[in-house]
Design an enzyme around this catalytic site. Structure first.
Site, PDB file in Angstrom:
ATOM      1  N   ARG A 162       9.067  14.509  -5.554  1.00 58.92           N
ATOM      2  CA  ARG A 162       9.569  15.450  -6.566  1.00 58.92           C
ATOM      3  C   ARG A 162       8.859  15.206  -7.900  1.00 58.92           C
ATOM      4  NH1 ARG A 162      15.887  16.443  -8.246  1.00 58.92           N
ATOM      5  NH2 ARG A 162      15.865  14.192  -8.651  1.00 58.92           N
ATOM      6  N   ASP A 444      22.410   9.766 -12.286  1.00 55.46           N
ATOM      7  CA  ASP A 444      21.054  10.023 -12.759  1.00 55.46           C
ATOM      8  C   ASP A 444      21.137  10.982 -13.931  1.00 55.46           C
ATOM      9  OD1 ASP A 444      21.474  12.546 -11.691  1.00 55.46           O
ATOM     10  OD2 ASP A 444      19.962  12.369 -10.126  1.00 55.46           O
TER      11      ASP A 444
END
Length: 531
Positions: A162, A444
């Site tokens: 990613r 996160d």
């Protein structure tokens, strides 16, 4: 003819960095920048202009101009064998030990993350590229301070990478005096150094694409893929990419996004935490909008249910994988009762995903891979996926995607949790760690964004009222911030970590939560503070 580019790097070249930042790799970055930076900026401006209209009361809807795509008969290109079974996917940053553990975890796939779970300082970004190169070529190893050795097993998870989202720059690298896109930078380096090896091994190059808000942003990625493949002499369509549907606006264009990437598509993922953050961000000025405590916003509430089932329907209609989002719960050591409760939550989450038709789902910890796998096997049996499970019974309209319930409860405990998580995560991020276990959840950037955005909105919304009748206001937030800071520091110190960055984190969290102007992404100003 394109003009020659001037490439400048304003950052230290640590040992080994020269093997990644080669003249040939930088030339590819420069070429992609020259060809596509203008379009990226136009699309970012379009985001801003649409936000102004939403702030003024405009509501998103399905696009009349793309009706023919939604009603047309088409499917994405066939997927390679490595992407046909994705019942369990594990995610995490591109740290060396993490990469080895994730690839060895028994998951079908590992998403190596340069974005939300990675603090994007210069060292992390380039060392992460080195780590991935070594993993892809089978040479990666790691020895802990205690002398424990980590190496890859013979059978490893399929790697997906990613890169950063369109809104993020790589400030250390300039092309013709302009910062390059963080996403192009991450993608180009990984692709240049590894694509041919991945093709030879039959497992790549595969990517995850974050934070998109429209099919036009997907079209940009598709054109970048085409140019990059042409530059390396790789057939078009070799790259496969899964798009995270983690913005409310993208939820109205899921089929269009699949269509734009149809030659390169590997399906869609229900990025739930960023999706919740996006809903808060987009409707932050709407006086009728106000979500309850984060813990109350589960996948079973109306707008999240509509989003998840619509994603499955869109994917399977087009022959594409539908991947469920992250179960943020993690194993709890030393407390069997709490641990079993957490594991039961993961089981229930994956059982629901599998029953709904998802082909797989995410976990944040290797200890959860087998649990997630079991729940999908219960529904799928030996089948690698359930692409054939069409959800023709799902017919949600715009109003269903916008049915933002529940609005209550909003509690002092919920407010404190947002402040605590926000400070804890920001402090860790500033110290270089973007993936942090907090209160038995793996946090996160997405969950930190929910925390600070909810506080910002509760302060301003007339519905931001605690269950005891008190209004959430600036004075209450300023009272609670130092209290939660002390708790965070005590936790961090008890873990043997340095608490230096947390005072700054508390200041930043308070400023962002109470500022008159909402900051679109907390990582934007924070990125300017890191090396």
């Amino acid at each position: 003819m394109p003009r020659p580019s001037v490439i400048e790097i304003y950052a230290p070249l640590h040992s080994g960095f020269e093997t990644i930042l080669t003249s040939e790799a930088l030339a590819l970055i420069a070429k992609l920048h020259q060809a596509f930076e203008g379009r990226r900026q136009v699309l970012l401006k379009a985001r801003t202009e649409r936000q102004v209209r939403i702030d003024a009361g405009e509501l998103p809807d399905f696009l009349p101009a793309t009706l023919a795509i939604r009603e047309g008969e088409w499917r994405i290109s066939p997927l390679p064998p490595a992407l046909r079974c994705r019942r369990t996917e594990i995610t995490g940053p591109v740290e060396r030990k993490m990469i080895i553990n994730a690839l060895n975890s028994g998951a079908d796939s590992y998403m190596a993350d340069f974005e939300d779970s990675n603090a994007p300082n210069w060292f992390n970004q380039i060392q992460g590229q080195i780590n991935l190169r070594d993993a892809i070529h089978g040479t990666i190893s790691y020895t802990s301070e205690a002398g424990k050795e980590y190496r890859l097993r013979d059978k490893v998870a399929t790697l997906q990478i990613r890169p950063r989202g369109w809104h993020l720059d790589e400030k250390h690298v300039l092309v013709d005096g302009e910062r390059v896109s963080g996403g192009i930078f991450d993608f180009a380096l990984a692709f240049f150094h590894n694509a041919k090896e991945q093709i030879a091994r039959g497992a790549g190059p595969f990517y995850y694409l974050p934070k998109m808000e429209s099919h036009l942003e997907a079209r940009l990625w598709n054109d970048i893929f085409c140019m990059a493949q042409d530059e390396l002499g790789i057939p078009r369509g070799t790259i496969k990419a899964t798009v995270l549907i983690e913005t409310i606006l993208a939820a109205f264009e899921m089929e269009e996004i699949l269509y734009e990437l149809r030659e390169h598509s590997a399906g869609l993922n229900a990025g739930r935490w960023d999706y919740i953050f996006s809903c808060i961000k987009k409707f932050k000025e709407n006086k009728d909008f106000c979500l309850a405590n984060r813990s109350a916003i589960t996948m079973t509430v109306p707008f999240m249910r509509a989003y998840a089932l619509s994603l499955v329907k869109a994917c399977h209609k087009r022959g594409a994988p539908a991947i469920g989002g992250m179960a943020a719960l993690i194993p709890i050591k030393g407390d069997p009762e709490a641990n079993e409760k957490a594991l039961a939550g993961v089981r229930a989450d994956k059982a629901r995903d599998a029953s709904d038709g998802f082909d797989g789902g995410w976990v944040a910890h290797p200890g959860l891979v087998s649990i997630a796998h079991e729940e999908f096997v219960k529904i799928l049996g030996e089948a690698p996926n359930q692409w054939g499970k069409q959800r023709n019974d799902v017919n949600f309209e715009a109003a269903d995607l916008l049915n933002f319930q529940p609005e209550q409860p909003i509690t002092e405990a919920g407010l404190r949790n947002n402040i605590n998580v926000g400070i804890h995560y920001l402090g860790s991020w500033l110290a270089g760690n973007g993936c942090v276990p907090i209160h038995n959840l793996m946090e996160d950037a997405a969950t930190a964004e929910i925390s600070r955005s909810q506080v910002w909105q509760w302060v301003r919304s007339p519905k931001g009222i605690l269950d005891d009748g008190r209004k959430v206001d600036a004075m209450l937030v300023r009272t609670l911030v130092p209290q939660e800071l002390e708790k965070v520091k005590a936790t961090v110190i008890s873990q043997g970590e340095d608490a230096t960055s947390y005072e700054q984190a508390a200041k930043i969290f308070e400023e962002m939560s109470l500022s008159d102007q909402y900051v679109e992404f907390l990582t934007l100003p924070l990125y300017e503070k890191m090396n």
